[in-house]
Design an enzyme around this catalytic site. Sequence first.
Site, PDB file in Angstrom:
ATOM      1  CB  SER A  74      91.285  33.578  49.927  1.00  8.68           C
ATOM      2  OG  SER A  74      91.178  33.441  51.321  1.00  8.68           O
TER       3      SER A  74
ATOM      4  CG  ASP B  99      86.060  38.603  52.990  1.00  8.21           C
ATOM      5  OD1 ASP B  99      86.385  38.015  54.036  1.00  8.21           O
ATOM      6  OD2 ASP B  99      86.743  38.545  51.942  1.00  8.21           O
TER       7      ASP B  99
ATOM      8  CG  HIS C  59      86.480  34.867  51.763  1.00  8.74           C
ATOM      9  ND1 HIS C  59      87.473  35.807  51.761  1.00  8.74           N
ATOM     10  CD2 HIS C  59      87.096  33.674  51.580  1.00  8.74           C
ATOM     11  CE1 HIS C  59      88.643  35.224  51.602  1.00  8.74           C
ATOM     12  NE2 HIS C  59      88.434  33.921  51.468  1.00  8.74           N
TER      13      HIS C  59
END
Length: 308
Positions: free
Chosen positions: A153, A252, A282
Amino acid sequence: MKPLVKIALKLLSSPKINMEEDYLWIRKVQRLFSGKPIRSNYRILDRKIYSADKSHDIPVRIFKPAEKKSDEVLLFFHGGGWVIGDINTYTKPCINMADLTGRTVYSVDYRLAPEFPYPAGLEDCYRVADAMLDNLSLIGLTSASQLTLIGDSAGGNLAAAVSLLLRDNRKDYPQKQILLYPITYWDHTENSPYESIRTKGTDYGLTAKKVSEYMDLYQPDREKRKSPYISPLIATDLTRQPNTLILTSENDPLRDEGEAYAKALKNAGNTVRVSRVKESVHGFITYPKISKLVIEAYQQINNFLDEE
């Protein structure tokens, strides 16, 4: 996706959660639930690296695998939108990472926004990478090629940015990077050119609204977000980047920009492998290591790491 999982994700996607106002209590909740791992035979070592200007220490946690399979080292930058997450909340995922790859993992506890906005966190990550490359023998390495950058991320964003900085500032730098559902673009509003922001941006835990709020805390100036060290996807020069593995998540909002970054790297002449993990959301790399999503991800990660 199981009905209970859908319900949980829906609750996490509530528009009532405002990261700019709620990040402090979210940090507290994360720390409360992180706890210590159940397994008692893991090895963790903590070290500190001075910042470049010696104004502060940068904590680094070292995770030794239960069974060492390679002398190579993974340098890990955690996710959390540059705002939440830390060296403790990512302890269990890093134990899994060390065990499942058979490699030592160095996890960086970089400074978080909004207390320390961009470029503070990136400077910490770069400083650790730079110091490790200057002292390869101290970490048991003989070549920069034995060090792999990895992040998830916002940590994937930091890994990509560190790769660009290392190329720009050093002659030797890692030859591999692993970007897990990375942030690569500056705009996550309805004006984004990436369809997943609209189709996957409301119901799957991480929302497009949250990503925008994280970005507001990390770099409030929208024009400055177009720096390649914040938005590597729009960098004018993506040549001479490490061999790259990018794993994206099917559900996501960041999916499409991660895959677009893979394409941009490939178009610049780099070696890139990209894979979309089906039925995932995610953050799946933080799931228990018995999760089929984690098993699938590490099969691809290990195949990538084992390539010459």
